[in-house]
Design an enzyme around this catalytic site. Sequence first.
Site, PDB file in Angstrom:
ATOM      1  N   ASP A  81       0.852  -1.320   0.030  1.00 53.12           N
ATOM      2  CA  ASP A  81      -0.047   0.112   0.060  1.00 53.12           C
ATOM      3  C   ASP A  81       0.883   1.218   0.146  1.00 53.12           C
ATOM      4  OD1 ASP A  81      -2.349   1.344   0.175  1.00 53.12           O
ATOM      5  OD2 ASP A  81      -2.276   1.547   2.634  1.00 53.12           O
ATOM      6  N   HIS A 182      -7.834  10.272   4.126  1.00 57.73           N
ATOM      7  CA  HIS A 182      -7.166   8.917   4.982  1.00 57.73           C
ATOM      8  C   HIS A 182      -7.511   9.639   6.625  1.00 57.73           C
ATOM      9  CE1 HIS A 182      -4.045   7.877   1.957  1.00 57.73           C
ATOM     10  NE2 HIS A 182      -4.905   7.130   1.886  1.00 57.73           N
ATOM     11  N   GLY A 212      -8.873   5.605   1.970  1.00 54.35           N
ATOM     12  CA  GLY A 212      -9.459   6.593   2.788  1.00 54.35           C
ATOM     13  C   GLY A 212     -11.043   6.126   3.203  1.00 54.35           C
TER      14      GLY A 212
HETATM   15  O1  G3H Z   1      -4.374   3.073   1.943  1.00 49.86           O
HETATM   16  C1  G3H Z   1      -4.959   3.093   3.038  1.00 49.86           C
HETATM   17  C2  G3H Z   1      -6.346   3.658   3.177  1.00 49.86           C
HETATM   18  O2  G3H Z   1      -6.602   4.346   2.078  1.00 49.86           O
HETATM   19  C3  G3H Z   1      -7.060   3.515   4.229  1.00 49.86           C
HETATM   20  O3  G3H Z   1      -7.614   4.789   4.757  1.00 49.86           O
HETATM   21  O4  G3H Z   1      -7.373   5.040   7.144  1.00 49.86           O
HETATM   22  O5  G3H Z   1      -9.139   6.345   5.907  1.00 49.86           O
HETATM   23  O6  G3H Z   1      -9.319   3.860   6.233  1.00 49.86           O
HETATM   24  P1  G3H Z   1      -8.569   4.806   6.260  1.00 49.86           P
HETATM   25 ZN    ZN Z   2      -4.528   4.955   1.018  1.00 46.39          ZN
END
Ligand code: G3H
Ligand code: ZN
Length: 288
Positions: A81, A182, A212
């Site tokens: 990621d 995020h 996010g």
């Molecule tokens: O790459 C990881 C995400 O985009 C997670 O986002 O923390 O808002 O769930 P989040």
């Molecule tokens: Zn992300």
Amino acid sequence: MLTAPHDLFARALNMGYAIGAFNTSNLEVTQAIIWAAQKSRAPVIVQTSEGAIEYGGLHQLSQIIVSLAKESSVPVVLHLDHGKSLEIIKDCIEVGYTSVMIDASRLPLLENIAITKEVVDYAHSRQVWVEAELGAMLGAEGQKELRGEPVPVEVLTKPAEVGRFVEETGVDALAVSVGTIHGAFTGQEFSSFELVAQLVQAVPEVPLVLHGASGISDEHLARVVETNVCKVNVDTELRIAFEAAVRAYFDTEHDKLDPRKILGPAREAVQVVVEKKNKVFGASGKAD
Ligand code: G3H
Ligand code: ZN
């Protein structure tokens, strides 16, 4: 089983659902994600950020995920990621990642295209799937209870740029900035369905990725996965569930200290969140 994502994305794109992509940095969260996927009968993407790799060690963390994935009765993709360089991508592919993300979204368009293409050439010659990002995601995973702010228009993905980006890079999936941030923000809502529709029109064959997703309502998530959004990333909501369970442990009387008693309930709490998300994304039952 540990698997490449190509067929999973093809099915998700055809059938109008999304595969959940959940972040891990340790044994318990990985078990929670994979056990939830088995219970949901859903394909799943287990992803590690560069920070998680730094914390757990690339070999150690990837071996935990790979061994659980291999024993699993549902397809599990191991994904990097927000990879920031070709170097980390090479290292991940070397230890068995079946999918990688190159995030050069901080760079001007031409530089983003150049580094993404370099990654695509390298990864494709090894049958590894590549996600790239166009437009930029604000915020950081783990932020919570902040006020939701509208995302400035200049960081949103521009429909006019996506066709060229996909064509010149050969990327497999595209992470787009469509109004999410995020972190889990109170008052944050996903409302850019119009922008998503324009992006789908510009690159109808390309699976889109929503980052996010923590803090976005089930109703909006269920609606967005009916478009070409085929992968939805969730991290912060897992952290919130984990933390709440650990806090609950320390808030109650306990006479013996045991890491298993602290982390076991946290693992269960994360599993519950992943099961719920799989259902909202329409992924439940799609492993069969
Ligand atoms: O790459 C990881 C995400 O985009 C997670 O986002 O923390 O808002 O769930 P989040
Ligand atoms: Zn992300």
